[in-house]
Write a protein that holds these residues in place. Sequence first.
Motif, PDB file in Angstrom:
ATOM      1  N   PRO A 112       0.828  -1.213   0.000  1.00  0.00           N
ATOM      2  CA  PRO A 112       0.000   0.000   0.000  1.00  0.00           C
ATOM      3  C   PRO A 112       0.860   1.261   0.000  1.00  0.00           C
ATOM      4  CG  PRO A 112       0.001  -1.046   2.173  1.00  0.00           C
ATOM      5  CD  PRO A 112       0.657  -2.004   1.237  1.00  0.00           C
ATOM      6  N   MET A 113       0.361   2.286  -0.682  1.00  0.00           N
ATOM      7  CA  MET A 113       1.106   3.547  -0.756  1.00  0.00           C
ATOM      8  C   MET A 113       0.680   4.441   0.404  1.00  0.00           C
ATOM      9  SD  MET A 113       1.286   4.104  -4.904  1.00  0.00           S
ATOM     10  CE  MET A 113      -0.345   3.440  -5.266  1.00  0.00           C
ATOM     11  N   ASP A 114       1.136   4.081   1.606  1.00  0.00           N
ATOM     12  CA  ASP A 114       0.785   4.785   2.831  1.00  0.00           C
ATOM     13  C   ASP A 114       1.942   5.674   3.265  1.00  0.00           C
ATOM     14  OD1 ASP A 114       2.630   2.915   3.618  1.00  0.00           O
ATOM     15  OD2 ASP A 114       1.222   1.705   4.776  1.00  0.00           O
ATOM     16  N   LYS A 115       1.905   6.147   4.512  1.00  0.00           N
ATOM     17  CA  LYS A 115       2.944   7.069   4.966  1.00  0.00           C
ATOM     18  C   LYS A 115       4.307   6.380   5.080  1.00  0.00           C
ATOM     19  CE  LYS A 115       2.058   6.647   9.968  1.00  0.00           C
ATOM     20  NZ  LYS A 115       1.723   7.407  11.187  1.00  0.00           N
ATOM     21  N   VAL A 116       4.322   5.088   5.399  1.00  0.00           N
ATOM     22  CA  VAL A 116       5.593   4.359   5.441  1.00  0.00           C
ATOM     23  C   VAL A 116       6.222   4.336   4.051  1.00  0.00           C
ATOM     24  CG1 VAL A 116       6.652   2.094   5.810  1.00  0.00           C
ATOM     25  CG2 VAL A 116       4.943   2.950   7.427  1.00  0.00           C
ATOM     26  N   TRP A 117       5.416   3.997   3.061  1.00  0.00           N
ATOM     27  CA  TRP A 117       5.885   4.018   1.669  1.00  0.00           C
ATOM     28  C   TRP A 117       6.382   5.406   1.289  1.00  0.00           C
ATOM     29  CZ3 TRP A 117       3.100   7.146  -1.811  1.00  0.00           C
ATOM     30  CH2 TRP A 117       3.532   7.087  -3.138  1.00  0.00           C
ATOM     31  N   PHE A 118       5.650   6.438   1.700  1.00  0.00           N
ATOM     32  CA  PHE A 118       6.011   7.804   1.334  1.00  0.00           C
ATOM     33  C   PHE A 118       7.329   8.224   1.968  1.00  0.00           C
ATOM     34  CE2 PHE A 118       5.537  12.496   1.930  1.00  0.00           C
ATOM     35  CZ  PHE A 118       5.604  12.829   0.589  1.00  0.00           C
ATOM     36  N   HIS A 119       7.517   7.894   3.238  1.00  0.00           N
ATOM     37  CA  HIS A 119       8.775   8.229   3.915  1.00  0.00           C
ATOM     38  C   HIS A 119       9.967   7.533   3.236  1.00  0.00           C
ATOM     39  CE1 HIS A 119       6.287   8.960   7.830  1.00  0.00           C
ATOM     40  NE2 HIS A 119       6.162   9.934   6.957  1.00  0.00           N
ATOM     41  N   ASN A 120       9.774   6.254   2.888  1.00  0.00           N
ATOM     42  CA  ASN A 120      10.846   5.523   2.203  1.00  0.00           C
ATOM     43  C   ASN A 120      11.120   6.107   0.817  1.00  0.00           C
ATOM     44  OD1 ASN A 120      11.056   3.781   4.389  1.00  0.00           O
ATOM     45  ND2 ASN A 120       9.727   2.232   3.485  1.00  0.00           N
ATOM     46  N   LEU A 121      10.062   6.560   0.173  1.00  0.00           N
ATOM     47  CA  LEU A 121      10.196   7.137  -1.164  1.00  0.00           C
ATOM     48  C   LEU A 121      10.992   8.440  -1.126  1.00  0.00           C
ATOM     49  CD1 LEU A 121       9.033   6.436  -4.047  1.00  0.00           C
ATOM     50  CD2 LEU A 121       7.320   8.194  -3.603  1.00  0.00           C
ATOM     51  N   ILE A 122      10.879   9.181  -0.042  1.00  0.00           N
ATOM     52  CA  ILE A 122      11.595  10.455   0.083  1.00  0.00           C
ATOM     53  C   ILE A 122      13.083  10.229   0.354  1.00  0.00           C
ATOM     54  CG2 ILE A 122      11.871  12.508   1.531  1.00  0.00           C
ATOM     55  CD1 ILE A 122       8.843  12.545   1.875  1.00  0.00           C
ATOM     56  N   THR A 123      13.396   9.265   1.220  1.00  0.00           N
ATOM     57  CA  THR A 123      14.792   9.112   1.646  1.00  0.00           C
ATOM     58  C   THR A 123      15.658   8.368   0.624  1.00  0.00           C
ATOM     59  OG1 THR A 123      14.246   7.065   2.844  1.00  0.00           O
ATOM     60  CG2 THR A 123      14.156   9.142   4.079  1.00  0.00           C
ATOM     61  N   GLN A 124      15.068   7.467  -0.137  1.00  0.00           N
ATOM     62  CA  GLN A 124      15.895   6.631  -1.016  1.00  0.00           C
ATOM     63  C   GLN A 124      16.598   7.403  -2.135  1.00  0.00           C
ATOM     64  OE1 GLN A 124      15.123   2.580  -2.068  1.00  0.00           O
ATOM     65  NE2 GLN A 124      13.296   2.509  -0.785  1.00  0.00           N
ATOM     66  N   PRO A 125      15.956   8.370  -2.805  1.00  0.00           N
ATOM     67  CA  PRO A 125      16.707   9.093  -3.842  1.00  0.00           C
ATOM     68  C   PRO A 125      17.948   9.813  -3.308  1.00  0.00           C
ATOM     69  CG  PRO A 125      14.356   9.444  -4.125  1.00  0.00           C
ATOM     70  CD  PRO A 125      14.531   8.736  -2.816  1.00  0.00           C
ATOM     71  N   PHE A 126      17.944  10.210  -2.032  1.00  0.00           N
ATOM     72  CA  PHE A 126      19.081  10.922  -1.467  1.00  0.00           C
ATOM     73  C   PHE A 126      20.171   9.982  -0.952  1.00  0.00           C
ATOM     74  CE2 PHE A 126      15.616  13.983  -1.186  1.00  0.00           C
ATOM     75  CZ  PHE A 126      16.225  15.116  -1.699  1.00  0.00           C
ATOM     76  N   THR A 127      19.770   8.838  -0.397  1.00  0.00           N
ATOM     77  CA  THR A 127      20.755   7.964   0.250  1.00  0.00           C
ATOM     78  C   THR A 127      20.727   6.525  -0.266  1.00  0.00           C
ATOM     79  OG1 THR A 127      19.214   7.362   2.026  1.00  0.00           O
ATOM     80  CG2 THR A 127      20.596   9.329   2.368  1.00  0.00           C
ATOM     81  N   GLY A 128      19.729   6.169  -1.071  1.00  0.00           N
ATOM     82  CA  GLY A 128      19.608   4.791  -1.520  1.00  0.00           C
ATOM     83  C   GLY A 128      19.155   3.842  -0.435  1.00  0.00           C
ATOM     84  N   ILE A 129      18.656   4.370   0.680  1.00  0.00           N
ATOM     85  CA  ILE A 129      18.282   3.561   1.839  1.00  0.00           C
ATOM     86  C   ILE A 129      16.903   3.990   2.317  1.00  0.00           C
ATOM     87  CG2 ILE A 129      18.924   2.867   4.188  1.00  0.00           C
ATOM     88  CD1 ILE A 129      21.815   3.710   3.495  1.00  0.00           C
ATOM     89  N   SER A 130      16.026   3.018   2.574  1.00  0.00           N
ATOM     90  CA  SER A 130      14.689   3.315   3.093  1.00  0.00           C
ATOM     91  C   SER A 130      14.775   3.916   4.492  1.00  0.00           C
ATOM     92  CB  SER A 130      13.841   2.043   3.137  1.00  0.00           C
ATOM     93  OG  SER A 130      13.656   1.517   1.849  1.00  0.00           O
ATOM     94  N   TYR A 131      13.756   4.677   4.850  1.00  0.00           N
ATOM     95  CA  TYR A 131      13.747   5.269   6.185  1.00  0.00           C
ATOM     96  C   TYR A 131      13.322   4.239   7.237  1.00  0.00           C
ATOM     97  CZ  TYR A 131      12.762   8.198  10.193  1.00  0.00           C
ATOM     98  OH  TYR A 131      12.766   8.730  11.456  1.00  0.00           O
ATOM     99  N   HIS A 132      12.217   3.532   6.972  1.00  0.00           N
ATOM    100  CA  HIS A 132      11.626   2.665   7.995  1.00  0.00           C
ATOM    101  C   HIS A 132      12.229   1.267   7.981  1.00  0.00           C
ATOM    102  CE1 HIS A 132       8.475   5.362   9.413  1.00  0.00           C
ATOM    103  NE2 HIS A 132       8.290   5.721   8.160  1.00  0.00           N
ATOM    104  N   GLU A 133      12.361   0.707   9.170  1.00  0.00           N
ATOM    105  CA  GLU A 133      12.756  -0.683   9.328  1.00  0.00           C
ATOM    106  C   GLU A 133      11.512  -1.545   9.154  1.00  0.00           C
ATOM    107  OE1 GLU A 133      15.814  -2.790  12.297  1.00  0.00           O
ATOM    108  OE2 GLU A 133      14.008  -2.073  13.299  1.00  0.00           O
ATOM    109  N   MET A 134      11.490  -2.363   8.110  1.00  0.00           N
ATOM    110  CA  MET A 134      10.287  -3.126   7.789  1.00  0.00           C
ATOM    111  C   MET A 134      10.232  -4.466   8.516  1.00  0.00           C
ATOM    112  SD  MET A 134       9.004  -0.891   5.808  1.00  0.00           S
ATOM    113  CE  MET A 134       7.597  -1.749   5.115  1.00  0.00           C
ATOM    114  N   ASN A 135      11.402  -5.046   8.796  1.00  0.00           N
ATOM    115  CA  ASN A 135      11.438  -6.353   9.456  1.00  0.00           C
ATOM    116  C   ASN A 135      12.639  -6.387  10.402  1.00  0.00           C
ATOM    117  OD1 ASN A 135      11.509  -9.016  10.262  1.00  0.00           O
ATOM    118  ND2 ASN A 135      11.392  -9.871   8.200  1.00  0.00           N
ATOM    119  N   ALA A 136      12.374  -6.168  11.680  1.00  0.00           N
ATOM    120  CA  ALA A 136      13.457  -6.111  12.671  1.00  0.00           C
ATOM    121  C   ALA A 136      14.191  -7.438  12.799  1.00  0.00           C
ATOM    122  CB  ALA A 136      12.889  -5.702  14.031  1.00  0.00           C
TER     123      ALA A 136
END
Length: 657
Positions: free
Chosen positions: A370-394
């Motif tokens: 789903p394109m929710d806030k978690v998806w949106f946060h990851n979408l913002i950080t990856q173009p700058f660092t290549g790394i998702s913001y949220h930890e999806m599976n601890a």
Amino acid sequence: MPRFRSLLTPLNFGRLILLGVLLVSTEQLDEMRPPWKSAWARHIAEGKEPTFGEHLSTGLWYGAAARVGICGALLAVSFLWGVGLKRSYPSPTPLSLARPDDAAVSPRTFALVLGVIVAGSLVLRLPRMTHSFWGDEADAMATYVHGNFRPAEKNEPEGRLYFEQPTWGQSFFSARHGANNHVLFTLASRTCLNGWRLVTGQPQTAFVEWAARLPSLIAGLGSLVTLALLLRRWGLPTVGLLAAAVMSIHPWHVRYTAEARGYALMLLLMPILLIVLTNALEKNLWRDWLLFALGEFLLMYSWAGIMYGLAALNVAAAVLMLLRKDRLPLLVRWTTANMLAAVVFVSLYLPHLPQIESARKRLLWIKGLPMDKVWFHNLITQPFTGISYHEMNAGNPSEMSWERLFRESPAITSTGFAIILLAFAVGFVALWRRNRSVAWLVSAILGASVVCTLHFKFILKDELRAWYLIFTLPFISLCVALGLYEITSLIKKCAAQGPSPLMARTGAVIVCLLLIGASTWPMNASLITQPEEDYKGVVAASLSRHESFAPDTASKVHVVWLWRFSALYDPRGESRARNLPDLKVYMEKALQSGRELYVVVGFRELAKLKSADILAVLEDPAQYESVVSFPSRESLHTLDVYRMKRSGASALTTNKH
């Protein structure tokens, strides 16, 4: 005779070519059956999947119709090709970011430093060249580039195999799995594989990952050169070197320049297109506009997802032209260039569209997250660092995220990421202060990422994968590099009374790059050492433990995959077991035939929901041996291998449901 010769101008020659294409395309339309009268339409109406040939015929018909329309429009536009050329216009403002006090770099130093950056980048990427193809790569390689073995009898996967290789027509026009045929890469990769076989004497059925990925590696390293050359063309060679260095350590660049996809070719061509566009806007020569048309076509043919960036770039260029006195001749040539690129691209790509639409309907079940806030946060950080913001599976130790990196190495991560974001902001502002025309072009491409995101979320309603925004990478790197250049110029001013302000500035730049590299190193180290989805490792841990691959004889090993598999590596694999009764069928067959049975679990979270009874049996040490686990940064790509124990399995299969 002199009058006749006066008609043989380059412009008239161009008109004759357009007229010839128009007439030939009209004749083709007359000879071809319209789609609505074809077997393609009949099968669509019956709810059946048309064949590749039927899809191809439909696409070629629409391609011919598009050629007729576009060539007709181009012939009409051609009467404006000479408009305004005899008038004198004021010289346009150069598209330059240079200032008098900018640091100068000699051509020799520029080439030497750029060579060091490219050589260092090569060292980082070479280990990835032999990694196993992962899902998307493997599908594209099997379908469009190399082919794969298939069972001669569908109901006997352990038996004899035959090799099915795609034709060159399929390499050009097939889109069986959707829009994942990056055609320019497909053609280059197939050529490299053929060359490797020719040199080594290997059969047509053989492949190696590094040869198939070679076009991406060459294009990826070349993209560092073209980005540096773009900044040098805009008057800032020092920033060009910085931008190349920044992009070379971005995890997206490390990954996709050693992956069998077309993204690296796009990264190579985009700066070239901007160099050509800069020349065209400054000089308005037909040569530059024709090169612009060629660049647009090659970009779209390397990866059609660049359409968002190209559309935004063209809108920005049109606005710049409308603000000039010589707007009419500029707009005429710009329009001609775009129409030329379009007529070639649609002719070759329209056969893909019916297949893409068919695949979209067939694969609705894998639309994504789903394109929710978690998806949106990851979408913002990856173009700058290549790394998702949220930890999806601890529970996945291989996963990379801002949250995990902040927890494990807060100082380095915070410092490096802060430098990236601060430098980008400073560089973006500096871009507008130095030259608004250049800033407008760059901002348009960056802004296309917003349009792309909105299109996926509200119109396509399909998950936008973050790497679809990879077209922004050169321009994010540009802004970060310009920001570092501006920030460190303050250090130079502060050290002006010291012994060597230039050395102080150079040292500050190197420290910033090292901190950026250190903050992204955990992801880059993982990319270098760990395959994305290790099909090759699974085969080595299962099939290859017992026998060499022999397509002409029956296999004594059977592998059941609980998620997906690649026939490129395991052509006898099965993925139809979804519950314990399904698995028991394979177990009984293995026991009766004396074969080894392996079960490979991928996407464990889905398996827990859909196949919990199978997991319970696999995790029973009396019935199955846990052989090895191949971790991945994404949990759904982790592959766990289990081997059936004959004694325990025999007791289970006698217990009928």
